[in-house]
Design a protein around this motif. Structure first.
Motif, PDB file in Angstrom:
ATOM      1  N   VAL A 168       0.829  -1.203   0.000  1.00  0.00           N
ATOM      2  CA  VAL A 168       0.000   0.000   0.000  1.00  0.00           C
ATOM      3  C   VAL A 168       0.863   1.252   0.000  1.00  0.00           C
ATOM      4  O   VAL A 168       0.395   2.343  -0.342  1.00  0.00           O
ATOM      5  N   ASN A 169       2.124   1.105   0.383  1.00  0.00           N
ATOM      6  CA  ASN A 169       3.050   2.246   0.396  1.00  0.00           C
ATOM      7  C   ASN A 169       4.226   2.030  -0.551  1.00  0.00           C
ATOM      8  O   ASN A 169       5.318   2.551  -0.316  1.00  0.00           O
ATOM      9  N   CYS A 170       3.994   1.267  -1.617  1.00  0.00           N
ATOM     10  CA  CYS A 170       5.089   0.956  -2.539  1.00  0.00           C
ATOM     11  C   CYS A 170       5.509   2.164  -3.369  1.00  0.00           C
ATOM     12  O   CYS A 170       6.493   2.097  -4.103  1.00  0.00           O
ATOM     13  N   ASN A 171       4.773   3.260  -3.252  1.00  0.00           N
ATOM     14  CA  ASN A 171       5.166   4.492  -3.947  1.00  0.00           C
ATOM     15  C   ASN A 171       6.129   5.333  -3.116  1.00  0.00           C
ATOM     16  O   ASN A 171       6.524   6.426  -3.531  1.00  0.00           O
ATOM     17  N   ARG A 172       6.510   4.821  -1.944  1.00  0.00           N
ATOM     18  CA  ARG A 172       7.428   5.552  -1.066  1.00  0.00           C
ATOM     19  C   ARG A 172       8.790   4.860  -1.059  1.00  0.00           C
ATOM     20  O   ARG A 172       8.883   3.645  -1.229  1.00  0.00           O
ATOM     21  N   LEU A 173       9.833   5.639  -0.817  1.00  0.00           N
ATOM     22  CA  LEU A 173      11.179   5.085  -0.735  1.00  0.00           C
ATOM     23  C   LEU A 173      11.623   5.028   0.719  1.00  0.00           C
ATOM     24  O   LEU A 173      11.144   5.773   1.567  1.00  0.00           O
ATOM     25  N   GLY A 174      12.559   4.119   1.009  1.00  0.00           N
ATOM     26  CA  GLY A 174      13.124   4.047   2.350  1.00  0.00           C
ATOM     27  C   GLY A 174      12.294   3.204   3.298  1.00  0.00           C
ATOM     28  O   GLY A 174      11.496   2.359   2.889  1.00  0.00           O
ATOM     29  N   TYR A 175      12.493   3.442   4.579  1.00  0.00           N
ATOM     30  CA  TYR A 175      11.847   2.661   5.634  1.00  0.00           C
ATOM     31  C   TYR A 175      10.351   2.996   5.678  1.00  0.00           C
ATOM     32  O   TYR A 175       9.971   4.160   5.774  1.00  0.00           O
ATOM     33  N   ILE A 176       9.515   1.976   5.594  1.00  0.00           N
ATOM     34  CA  ILE A 176       8.063   2.165   5.605  1.00  0.00           C
ATOM     35  C   ILE A 176       7.549   1.886   7.015  1.00  0.00           C
ATOM     36  O   ILE A 176       7.677   0.778   7.524  1.00  0.00           O
ATOM     37  N   GLU A 177       6.946   2.887   7.619  1.00  0.00           N
ATOM     38  CA  GLU A 177       6.450   2.737   8.983  1.00  0.00           C
ATOM     39  C   GLU A 177       5.091   2.047   9.017  1.00  0.00           C
ATOM     40  O   GLU A 177       4.373   1.980   8.022  1.00  0.00           O
ATOM     41  N   ASN A 196     -12.432  -1.566  17.438  1.00  0.00           N
ATOM     42  CA  ASN A 196     -11.030  -1.988  17.493  1.00  0.00           C
ATOM     43  C   ASN A 196     -10.662  -2.544  16.119  1.00  0.00           C
ATOM     44  O   ASN A 196     -11.346  -3.440  15.611  1.00  0.00           O
ATOM     45  N   VAL A 197      -9.590  -2.033  15.523  1.00  0.00           N
ATOM     46  CA  VAL A 197      -9.211  -2.430  14.167  1.00  0.00           C
ATOM     47  C   VAL A 197      -7.734  -2.803  14.119  1.00  0.00           C
ATOM     48  O   VAL A 197      -6.888  -2.112  14.695  1.00  0.00           O
ATOM     49  N   VAL A 198      -7.444  -3.909  13.435  1.00  0.00           N
ATOM     50  CA  VAL A 198      -6.072  -4.311  13.110  1.00  0.00           C
ATOM     51  C   VAL A 198      -5.939  -4.320  11.598  1.00  0.00           C
ATOM     52  O   VAL A 198      -6.807  -4.853  10.896  1.00  0.00           O
ATOM     53  N   ILE A 199      -4.878  -3.715  11.090  1.00  0.00           N
ATOM     54  CA  ILE A 199      -4.540  -3.808   9.667  1.00  0.00           C
ATOM     55  C   ILE A 199      -3.260  -4.625   9.551  1.00  0.00           C
ATOM     56  O   ILE A 199      -2.230  -4.264  10.121  1.00  0.00           O
ATOM     57  N   TRP A 200      -3.343  -5.742   8.854  1.00  0.00           N
ATOM     58  CA  TRP A 200      -2.241  -6.703   8.737  1.00  0.00           C
ATOM     59  C   TRP A 200      -1.713  -6.660   7.313  1.00  0.00           C
ATOM     60  O   TRP A 200      -2.440  -6.941   6.365  1.00  0.00           O
ATOM     61  N   ARG A 201      -0.434  -6.307   7.146  1.00  0.00           N
ATOM     62  CA  ARG A 201       0.150  -6.069   5.831  1.00  0.00           C
ATOM     63  C   ARG A 201       1.240  -7.078   5.486  1.00  0.00           C
ATOM     64  O   ARG A 201       2.422  -6.813   5.710  1.00  0.00           O
ATOM     65  N   ASP A 252      -7.390  -3.220  27.011  1.00  0.00           N
ATOM     66  CA  ASP A 252      -6.436  -2.255  27.562  1.00  0.00           C
ATOM     67  C   ASP A 252      -5.439  -1.755  26.531  1.00  0.00           C
ATOM     68  O   ASP A 252      -4.392  -1.211  26.870  1.00  0.00           O
ATOM     69  N   THR A 253      -5.751  -1.929  25.249  1.00  0.00           N
ATOM     70  CA  THR A 253      -4.822  -1.499  24.210  1.00  0.00           C
ATOM     71  C   THR A 253      -5.467  -0.444  23.328  1.00  0.00           C
ATOM     72  O   THR A 253      -6.634  -0.092  23.495  1.00  0.00           O
ATOM     73  N   GLU A 254      -4.721   0.067  22.344  1.00  0.00           N
ATOM     74  CA  GLU A 254      -5.227   1.119  21.470  1.00  0.00           C
ATOM     75  C   GLU A 254      -6.291   0.577  20.520  1.00  0.00           C
ATOM     76  O   GLU A 254      -6.431  -0.635  20.330  1.00  0.00           O
ATOM     77  N   LYS A 255      -7.019   1.507  19.892  1.00  0.00           N
ATOM     78  CA  LYS A 255      -8.123   1.135  19.011  1.00  0.00           C
ATOM     79  C   LYS A 255      -7.662   0.763  17.605  1.00  0.00           C
ATOM     80  O   LYS A 255      -8.428   0.194  16.839  1.00  0.00           O
ATOM     81  N   LEU A 256      -6.426   1.116  17.254  1.00  0.00           N
ATOM     82  CA  LEU A 256      -5.919   0.831  15.911  1.00  0.00           C
ATOM     83  C   LEU A 256      -4.503   0.299  15.991  1.00  0.00           C
ATOM     84  O   LEU A 256      -3.639   0.910  16.630  1.00  0.00           O
ATOM     85  N   HIS A 257      -4.267  -0.841  15.343  1.00  0.00           N
ATOM     86  CA  HIS A 257      -2.931  -1.432  15.255  1.00  0.00           C
ATOM     87  C   HIS A 257      -2.640  -1.739  13.791  1.00  0.00           C
ATOM     88  O   HIS A 257      -3.471  -2.319  13.098  1.00  0.00           O
ATOM     89  N   ILE A 258      -1.445  -1.373  13.344  1.00  0.00           N
ATOM     90  CA  ILE A 258      -1.018  -1.642  11.975  1.00  0.00           C
ATOM     91  C   ILE A 258       0.303  -2.391  12.022  1.00  0.00           C
ATOM     92  O   ILE A 258       1.234  -1.970  12.714  1.00  0.00           O
ATOM     93  N   TYR A 259       0.370  -3.513  11.302  1.00  0.00           N
ATOM     94  CA  TYR A 259       1.581  -4.332  11.313  1.00  0.00           C
ATOM     95  C   TYR A 259       2.029  -4.625   9.882  1.00  0.00           C
ATOM     96  O   TYR A 259       1.238  -5.091   9.061  1.00  0.00           O
ATOM     97  N   ASN A 260       3.318  -4.370   9.602  1.00  0.00           N
ATOM     98  CA  ASN A 260       3.930  -4.824   8.357  1.00  0.00           C
ATOM     99  C   ASN A 260       4.517  -6.208   8.594  1.00  0.00           C
ATOM    100  O   ASN A 260       5.334  -6.393   9.496  1.00  0.00           O
ATOM    101  N   CYS A 261       4.096  -7.174   7.807  1.00  0.00           N
ATOM    102  CA  CYS A 261       4.559  -8.557   7.979  1.00  0.00           C
ATOM    103  C   CYS A 261       5.504  -8.900   6.827  1.00  0.00           C
ATOM    104  O   CYS A 261       5.067  -9.363   5.769  1.00  0.00           O
ATOM    105  N   GLY A 262       6.786  -8.642   7.042  1.00  0.00           N
ATOM    106  CA  GLY A 262       7.775  -8.889   6.000  1.00  0.00           C
ATOM    107  C   GLY A 262       9.114  -9.268   6.607  1.00  0.00           C
ATOM    108  O   GLY A 262       9.242  -9.440   7.813  1.00  0.00           O
ATOM    109  N   THR A 263      10.128  -9.381   5.754  1.00  0.00           N
ATOM    110  CA  THR A 263      11.440  -9.836   6.218  1.00  0.00           C
ATOM    111  C   THR A 263      12.567  -8.877   5.859  1.00  0.00           C
ATOM    112  O   THR A 263      13.691  -9.053   6.316  1.00  0.00           O
ATOM    113  N   SER A 264      12.296  -7.868   5.041  1.00  0.00           N
ATOM    114  CA  SER A 264      13.387  -7.130   4.395  1.00  0.00           C
ATOM    115  C   SER A 264      14.265  -6.347   5.357  1.00  0.00           C
ATOM    116  O   SER A 264      15.430  -6.093   5.065  1.00  0.00           O
ATOM    117  N   VAL A 265      13.734  -5.926   6.507  1.00  0.00           N
ATOM    118  CA  VAL A 265      14.540  -5.131   7.430  1.00  0.00           C
ATOM    119  C   VAL A 265      15.397  -6.019   8.327  1.00  0.00           C
ATOM    120  O   VAL A 265      16.609  -5.829   8.455  1.00  0.00           O
TER     121      VAL A 265
END
Length: 224
Positions: A57-66, A125-130, A198-211
């Motif tokens: 979803v952020n492949c148009n960006r360069l460098g470290y993707i947060e 409560n939402v999780v986005i799994w990438r 007891d956690t935040e309402k939004l969590h986003i995780y990048n699931c990869g190996t490159s770093v």
């Protein structure tokens, strides 16, 4: 029954055809997510809504993707509505302009779905799994298991059978491959964590190996 009893929703439905016509890709990847979200909001006991997205979803960006939504306030609803009101001929003539610096309709529509989900989720409560490029399993149900030819499966099987004799690259190019069982196990853990009160309402995780543990094309060839 779903509204009365369902407490966890994991939406993994998508078209992974990279080059679907733009309006078709939006119907599946963007509106599909929105329709499931509408159902989730009706559920009386819902604890968590997990959206399976993609690292690209952020492949148009360069460098470290947060692990965050870039430009979260973009008016994606208006953009999508304008596209859906266009004729097929107009879209074909201007598709590259419509998707901007995204390489295909898949990554563009998955990005739009993420932004709209965050804007529309309300108090859920939402999780986005990438996940990155999903490859065959590393251990479960056994090493090398796969059930489809999408993502890395097609290249692996066709290469192993000799139908693809070579790929462009030096062998030192890093490819972000992630075994399917790591993706699914991580998805379940992330969903459970996101449902904690007891956690935040939004969590986003990048699931990869490159770093942390990158793999090169040469290593991939030798492993397979």
């Amino acid at each position: 029954m779903i509204i009365d009893k369902c407490d966890i929703i994991i939406n993994s439905a998508a078209s992974v055809n990279f080059n679907d016509p733009l309006q078709e890709a939006l119907q599946i990847n963007y509106f599909g997510c929105q329709r499931v979200l509408e159902l989730a909001k009706e559920c009386k006991h819902l604890e968590i809504f997990t959206q399976v997205s993609t690292c690209y979803v952020n492949c148009n960006r360069l460098g470290y993707i947060e692990e965050k939504i870039y430009n979260p306030d973009a008016d994606v609803g208006s953009i999508v509505q304008n596209i859906m009101n266009m004729t097929v001929q107009d879209i074909k003539a201007s598709e590259s302009k419509l998707i901007g610096d995204y390489p295909n309709t898949y990554t563009f529509t998955k990005m739009m779905a993420e932004k709209q989900l965050v804007q529309s989720k309300g108090d859920l409560n939402v999780v986005i799994w990438r996940p990155a490029i999903i490859a065959s399993s590393i251990s479960d149900p056994f090493p090398g298991w796969t059930d489809q030819l999408s993502a890395a499966g097609g290249v692996t099987i066709l290469g192993g059978m000799g139908f693809i004799p070579y790929l462009y690259g030096t062998g030192l190019n890093t490819v972000d491959l992630i075994p399917v069982d790591i993706v699914t196990n991580g998805l379940l853990v992330a969903t459970c964590h996101g449902a904690r009160p007891d956690t935040e309402k939004l969590h986003i995780y990048n699931c990869g190996t490159s770093v942390q543990n990158p793999i090169t094309l040469y290593d991939y060839k030798e492993t397979m």
